[in-house]
Design a protein around this motif. Structure first.
Motif, PDB file in Angstrom:
ATOM      1  N   MET A   1       0.841  -1.178   0.000  1.00 49.00           N
ATOM      2  CA  MET A   1       0.000   0.000   0.000  1.00 49.00           C
ATOM      3  C   MET A   1       0.887   1.243   0.000  1.00 49.00           C
ATOM      4  O   MET A   1       1.869   1.324   0.708  1.00 49.00           O
ATOM      5  N   ASP A   2       0.478   2.210  -0.800  1.00 54.42           N
ATOM      6  CA  ASP A   2       1.153   3.500  -0.844  1.00 54.42           C
ATOM      7  C   ASP A   2       0.593   4.344   0.306  1.00 54.42           C
ATOM      8  O   ASP A   2      -0.530   4.866   0.228  1.00 54.42           O
ATOM      9  N   GLN A   3       1.345   4.457   1.379  1.00 51.75           N
ATOM     10  CA  GLN A   3       0.871   5.116   2.599  1.00 51.75           C
ATOM     11  C   GLN A   3       0.499   6.581   2.368  1.00 51.75           C
ATOM     12  O   GLN A   3      -0.508   7.057   2.895  1.00 51.75           O
ATOM     13  N   LYS A   4       1.287   7.270   1.554  1.00 49.46           N
ATOM     14  CA  LYS A   4       1.005   8.684   1.286  1.00 49.46           C
ATOM     15  C   LYS A   4      -0.331   8.829   0.562  1.00 49.46           C
ATOM     16  O   LYS A   4      -1.169   9.663   0.930  1.00 49.46           O
ATOM     17  N   ARG A   5      -0.551   8.016  -0.460  1.00 52.35           N
ATOM     18  CA  ARG A   5      -1.808   8.085  -1.204  1.00 52.35           C
ATOM     19  C   ARG A   5      -2.987   7.680  -0.311  1.00 52.35           C
ATOM     20  O   ARG A   5      -4.059   8.263  -0.375  1.00 52.35           O
ATOM     21  N   PHE A   6      -2.770   6.686   0.558  1.00 45.86           N
ATOM     22  CA  PHE A   6      -3.802   6.266   1.505  1.00 45.86           C
ATOM     23  C   PHE A   6      -4.182   7.430   2.419  1.00 45.86           C
ATOM     24  O   PHE A   6      -5.368   7.721   2.612  1.00 45.86           O
ATOM     25  N   GLU A   7      -3.194   8.096   2.982  1.00 48.60           N
ATOM     26  CA  GLU A   7      -3.455   9.215   3.895  1.00 48.60           C
ATOM     27  C   GLU A   7      -4.133  10.382   3.177  1.00 48.60           C
ATOM     28  O   GLU A   7      -5.055  11.006   3.726  1.00 48.60           O
ATOM     29  N   GLU A   8      -3.698  10.685   1.956  1.00 46.75           N
ATOM     30  CA  GLU A   8      -4.359  11.731   1.170  1.00 46.75           C
ATOM     31  C   GLU A   8      -5.815  11.338   0.898  1.00 46.75           C
ATOM     32  O   GLU A   8      -6.720  12.160   0.971  1.00 46.75           O
ATOM     33  N   GLY A   9      -6.012  10.072   0.577  1.00 38.90           N
ATOM     34  CA  GLY A   9      -7.357   9.572   0.319  1.00 38.90           C
ATOM     35  C   GLY A   9      -8.247   9.664   1.550  1.00 38.90           C
ATOM     36  O   GLY A   9      -9.415  10.061   1.459  1.00 38.90           O
ATOM     37  N   MET A  10      -7.701   9.332   2.702  1.00 39.11           N
ATOM     38  CA  MET A  10      -8.478   9.428   3.932  1.00 39.11           C
ATOM     39  C   MET A  10      -8.854  10.877   4.229  1.00 39.11           C
ATOM     40  O   MET A  10      -9.957  11.156   4.693  1.00 39.11           O
ATOM     41  N   ALA A  11      -7.948  11.795   3.935  1.00 39.84           N
ATOM     42  CA  ALA A  11      -8.239  13.213   4.165  1.00 39.84           C
ATOM     43  C   ALA A  11      -9.390  13.678   3.265  1.00 39.84           C
ATOM     44  O   ALA A  11     -10.308  14.381   3.722  1.00 39.84           O
ATOM     45  N   VAL A  12      -9.364  13.286   1.997  1.00 45.78           N
ATOM     46  CA  VAL A  12     -10.432  13.661   1.076  1.00 45.78           C
ATOM     47  C   VAL A  12     -11.734  12.969   1.489  1.00 45.78           C
ATOM     48  O   VAL A  12     -12.804  13.595   1.502  1.00 45.78           O
ATOM     49  N   ARG A  13     -11.643  11.707   1.830  1.00 41.22           N
ATOM     50  CA  ARG A  13     -12.829  10.963   2.257  1.00 41.22           C
ATOM     51  C   ARG A  13     -13.501  11.659   3.446  1.00 41.22           C
ATOM     52  O   ARG A  13     -14.718  11.814   3.490  1.00 41.22           O
ATOM     53  N   ARG A  14     -12.695  12.081   4.413  1.00 41.40           N
ATOM     54  CA  ARG A  14     -13.243  12.787   5.576  1.00 41.40           C
ATOM     55  C   ARG A  14     -13.864  14.122   5.170  1.00 41.40           C
ATOM     56  O   ARG A  14     -14.921  14.505   5.665  1.00 41.40           O
ATOM     57  N   ALA A  15     -13.209  14.837   4.260  1.00 43.06           N
ATOM     58  CA  ALA A  15     -13.726  16.138   3.819  1.00 43.06           C
ATOM     59  C   ALA A  15     -15.061  15.990   3.095  1.00 43.06           C
ATOM     60  O   ALA A  15     -15.959  16.813   3.271  1.00 43.06           O
ATOM     61  N   VAL A  16     -15.196  14.942   2.305  1.00 43.56           N
ATOM     62  CA  VAL A  16     -16.409  14.756   1.515  1.00 43.56           C
ATOM     63  C   VAL A  16     -17.524  14.089   2.325  1.00 43.56           C
ATOM     64  O   VAL A  16     -18.660  14.539   2.315  1.00 43.56           O
TER      65      VAL A  16
END
Length: 124
Positions: A1-16
């Motif tokens: 898993m690409d940890q950076k992309r995962f964390e960015e994804g979680m941030a967007v998921r939370r925002a949306v």
């Protein structure tokens, strides 16, 4: 898993979708569902929703049309809330749902409009 992309994804998921929904989703994760949760966070939210080509508002409207076409009421409810968070107006959402009536079928659009009515009532 690409940890950076995962964390960015979680941030967007939370925002949306909102912290409450995401926290509940994470709390419900178990050994069976963890790989899918990670895939969704990394690729759906991290690789696609973070792309600069479309604003989040537009992505939300596209998702509403696709979820109507696929008849996914649970996801529709979640993404309607997200669309409102992303700045979509009720009028814009209803225009998308009217468009889906023509291209996806009236029964599918009727179901999505019913869900939208409930979500709009929650948000007032």
């Amino acid at each position: 898993m690409d940890q950076k992309r995962f964390e960015e994804g979680m941030a967007v998921r939370r925002a949306v979708l909102g912290d409450e929904y995401v926290d509940r989703s994470i709390a419900d994760t178990d050994e069976l569902t963890r790989p899918l949760q990670e895939l969704v966070a990394e690729y759906c939210w991290g690789a696609v929703w973070t792309r600069p080509g479309l604003p989040r508002k537009t992505r939300s409207l596209i998702n509403l049309a696709m979820l109507t076409a696929l008849n996914r009421p649970h996801e529709m409810r979640i993404h309607l809330r997200g669309a409102l968070r992303n700045g979509c107006t009720k009028e814009e959402i209803m225009e998308v749902l009217l468009q889906t009536a023509i291209y996806c079928g009236v029964p599918a659009a009727i179901d999505s409009v019913r869900i939208a009515r409930d979500v709009f009532a929650e948000s007032t």
